[in-house]
Every structure is written in structure tokens, then in C-alpha cells.
Design an enzyme around this catalytic site. Structure first.
Site, PDB file in Angstrom:
ATOM      1  CB  SER A 157      26.940 184.503 -23.772  1.00 27.72           C
ATOM      2  OG  SER A 157      26.593 184.088 -25.059  1.00 27.72           O
ATOM      3  CG  ASP A 238      30.753 188.552 -29.385  1.00 23.03           C
ATOM      4  OD1 ASP A 238      30.571 187.549 -30.094  1.00 23.03           O
ATOM      5  OD2 ASP A 238      30.328 188.650 -28.216  1.00 23.03           O
ATOM      6  CG  HIS A 274      30.971 185.629 -27.035  1.00 22.71           C
ATOM      7  ND1 HIS A 274      29.889 186.479 -27.051  1.00 22.71           N
ATOM      8  CD2 HIS A 274      30.518 184.490 -26.442  1.00 22.71           C
ATOM      9  CE1 HIS A 274      28.841 185.888 -26.499  1.00 22.71           C
ATOM     10  NE2 HIS A 274      29.194 184.678 -26.114  1.00 22.71           N
TER      11      HIS A 274
HETATM   12  N1  LIG Z   1      31.833 175.426 -28.252  1.00 26.64           N
HETATM   13  C1  LIG Z   1      31.402 176.580 -28.970  1.00 26.64           C
HETATM   14  C2  LIG Z   1      31.735 177.855 -28.227  1.00 26.64           C
HETATM   15  C3  LIG Z   1      31.005 177.947 -26.938  1.00 26.64           C
HETATM   16  C4  LIG Z   1      31.236 179.271 -26.272  1.00 26.64           C
HETATM   17  O1  LIG Z   1      31.859 180.167 -26.799  1.00 26.64           O
HETATM   18  N2  LIG Z   1      30.670 179.409 -25.094  1.00 26.64           N
HETATM   19  C5  LIG Z   1      30.800 180.655 -24.401  1.00 26.64           C
HETATM   20  C6  LIG Z   1      29.446 181.165 -24.060  1.00 26.64           C
HETATM   21  S1  LIG Z   1      28.522 181.381 -25.562  1.00 26.64           S
HETATM   22  C7  LIG Z   1      26.978 181.901 -25.040  1.00 26.64           C
HETATM   23  O2  LIG Z   1      26.355 181.554 -24.118  1.00 26.64           O
HETATM   24  C8  LIG Z   1      31.644 180.466 -23.164  1.00 26.64           C
HETATM   25  O3  LIG Z   1      31.558 181.208 -22.216  1.00 26.64           O
HETATM   26  N3  LIG Z   1      32.502 179.452 -23.204  1.00 26.64           N
HETATM   27  C9  LIG Z   1      33.337 179.059 -22.105  1.00 26.64           C
HETATM   28  C10 LIG Z   1      34.726 179.627 -22.097  1.00 26.64           C
HETATM   29  O4  LIG Z   1      35.439 179.334 -21.117  1.00 26.64           O
HETATM   30  O5  LIG Z   1      35.102 180.382 -22.990  1.00 26.64           O
HETATM   31  C11 LIG Z   1      32.014 176.627 -30.335  1.00 26.64           C
HETATM   32  O6  LIG Z   1      32.660 175.654 -30.643  1.00 26.64           O
HETATM   33  O7  LIG Z   1      31.808 177.633 -31.038  1.00 26.64           O
END
Ligand SMILES: N[C@@H](CCC(=O)N[C@@H](CSC=O)C(=O)NCC(=O)O)C(=O)O
EC number: 3.1.2.12
Length: 297
Positions: A157, A238, A274
Site C-alpha cells: 500500500s 480490495d 487489502h
Molecule cells: N485505519 C484505517 C485503515 C488503515 C489500513 O488499512 N492500513 C493498512 C495499510 S493502508 C495503506 O497504506 C494496514 O496495513 N493496516 C495495518 C494492519 O495491520 O492491517 C481505516 O480505518 O480505514
């Protein structure tokens, strides 16, 4: 300056080290996790090449080392993995923690120019210079890492944007690149525009400069005679892809138009989202992609 070891954890026959170290670029102490495979440790004592994994928005070095499953195949192939943090922390800059997609844990792997971020948010310099220099010259970890070989780079991402853009900005520096669900055309999506506006600035001249950090723009300038050695996976389920935050088709089209798509593989994985469930499903293949170009396969 040496690393401080906060924890050592056994993983797939190797060790995961939770570390901190000072960075000149960010002017702060940076958290970082390092995985050393069994081949580098007792009984192995072989210097191993390094894969850099860049995490996404909101992440620390923990997310991928706990649930990305990269260590599974890295342990088989004899590959070290470094999991850097996504920004400096603990600076308490104004506005730094106001949103989850900008500021702390959202450094975007560029060097900021705009205030109040210009002094510390130098994540491009940190990833390309400070972190590898510190690892390869370290009295302890330098013994295990093959500093003669190029390193490979991957990410998810925002970290996919980091991996693709740094690979394209520094031709020849990395042996290969791969990305999961990368923000592939940040100048044209809300996440990228917010980051570039905040870290670089806005106005006509600054917006021109944004393109220097955009993989879809950068790939147009890639040398036609050099294969890309690039693997990209995107899940068709995603939500961020569906919302237009990732735009991998723009990247593919730009590479094709520029005649540089040799060595580029983009896969649309049916139904995957995702999350780290998606990444864990294909992590072995991304490690193999890096291992191939690092001479381990
Ligand atoms: N807090 C957000 C969601 C944030 C999210 O999905 N972060 C992803 C990376 S997104 C792009 O860079 C991630 O890897 N999160 C960490 C995990 O452990 O999943 C929301 O509320 O939508």
C-alpha cells in the site's frame, strides 16, 4: 551508532530482533525489526542478502513481522528482512496525529520540504541511506549481512508506493522490487494528494514536483533496455482499490506506453482484500521474487 535490542524472538528457525537506532535523517530514534534466517546464525554463519519491507499507513515494524508470513520463506531461502517504521515518532509536531493517513505512521517514504515536517520527515533518506548504512556497518548485525550484494525492496500500500518509487528513482540500487496493493499513482488519488500537499506543498510548481515521487510518472523515464524485475499483486476485493486509491492500471498503462514493461508482472488476485490475509497468501512468492534476483534461487 549501534542498535539497541529491545527483544529477540525465534521465528521459523531464525531470529527476529526488535531494535531502535538513531537516524541523522529523521533526527530521532527509529524503531526497526530485523529478521535473520537460520543460514546466518549458529551452524550457518553465512552472510545473507537483505530484503527491505516497507509497511503501509498506520503500521509500525510489528504488523508485517507478526502476520505477513515473510519469515516463512525467507528462512528457507536464506534471506534477511528488515521492517522499518513508517515515520519518525514522538516528535509532537503540530497536526502530526490529527489523521491516520498523514503525519505519524504515514511518512510516505519521501523527504518532506514543507513545515513543520521538513526537519524530521526525511523517510526517503532514512530508507535509502541511514538504515542500510547502519545495518551493514553494525558490529553485530553487519557480520550476518551481505553488504557486497544489492538489496531488494518490497512493500504494501503506502509501502508499495515507497518500494516502487524508490526502485524507480534509484536505478541499479535494488536488485528487484515487488509490491502488494501499491498506491501506484499517488498524484491522482486522495491519499497521495494529501501526503504530497502536506509534505511537499501545493501550488503549480509544487504539484509539478509531486510527479518526481509518483511511480506512474517515474516508470515513463525507465531505461528501455533494462528489465523492470517487478512483481505487483492487487486483490480484486480490495476496498481501497475499488475506491481509486491504488490505480495499478494507470501504472501498467504508463509502463506499456513507455515501452518498458519487460520484466513487469501485475496480477489481479480474485477476491483478495487489502489486509495481511492477502499478503500472507502471496508472501512466499514475493520472497521468491527477491530471492531469484539476489542469486538465491
Ligand atoms: N485505519 C484505517 C485503515 C488503515 C489500513 O488499512 N492500513 C493498512 C495499510 S493502508 C495503506 O497504506 C494496514 O496495513 N493496516 C495495518 C494492519 O495491520 O492491517 C481505516 O480505518 O480505514
Amino acid at each position: 551508532m549501534p542498535f539497541t535490542t529491545k527483544a529477540t524472538i525465534s521465528s521459523f528457525g531464525g531470529k527476529l530482533y526488535k531494535l531502535t537506532h538513531p537516524s541523522k535523517a529523521t533526527g530521532s530514534e527509529m524503531a526497526v525489526n530485523l529478521y535473520l534466517p537460520p543460514q546466518a546464525l549458529s551452524g550457518g554463519s553465512r552472510k545473507v542478502p537483505l530484503l527491505i519491507y516497507l509497511s503501509g499507513l498506520t503500521c509500525s515494524p510489528e504488523n508485517c513481522s507478526e502476520k505477513g508470513f515473510f519469515q516463512h520463506n525467507a528462512a528457507k531461502r536464506g534471506l534477511a528482512i528488515v521492517y522499518p517504521d513508517t515515520s519518525p515518532r514522538g516528535l509532537n509536531l503540530p497536526g502530526e496525529k490529527d489523521s491516520w493517513d498523514f503525519g505519524e505512521a504515514a511518512g510516505f517514504y519521501i523527504d518532506a520540504q514543507a513545515e513543520p515536517y521538513a526537519e524530521n520527515y526525511k523517510m526517503e533518506t532514512y530508507i535509502t541511506r541511514d538504515l542500510p548504512d547502519a545495518l551493514f556497518s553494525d558490529e553485530e548485525f553487519g557480520k550476518y549481512l551481505d553488504g557486497e550484494k544489492k538489496v531488494s525492496i518490497t512493500g504494501h500500500s503506502m509501502g508499495g508506493h515507497g518500494a516502487l518509487s524508490l526502485y524507480l528513482k534509484y536505478p541499479g540500487k535494488y536488485a528487484s522490487v515487488s509490491a502488494f496493493a501499491p498506491i501506484a499513482n499517488p498524484v491522482n488519488c486522495p491519499w497521495g494528494q494529501k501526503a504530497f500537499r502536506g509534505y511537499i506543498g501545493d501550488g503549480e510548481d509544487k504539484e509539478k514536483e509531486w510527479k518526481e515521487h509518483d511511480s506512474t510518472e517515474l516508470v515513463r523515464k525507465w531505461d528501455k533496455g533494462t528489465p523492470l524485475n517487478m512483481l505487483i499483486d492487487v486483490g480484486t476485493g480490495d476496498n481501497f482499490y475499488k475506491q481509486g486509491q491504488l490505480l495499478p492500471e494507470n501504472f501498467e498503462k504508463a509502463a506499456q506506453e513507455a515501452g518498458v514493461s519487460e520484466g513487469l508482472t501485475v496480477r489481479y488476485q480474485e477476491g483478495y482484500d487489502h489486509s495481511y490475509y492477502f499478503m500472507a497468501s502471496f508472501a512466499d512468492e514475493h520472497v521468491d521474487h527477491a530471492a531469484k534476483y539476489l542469486g538465491l534461487l
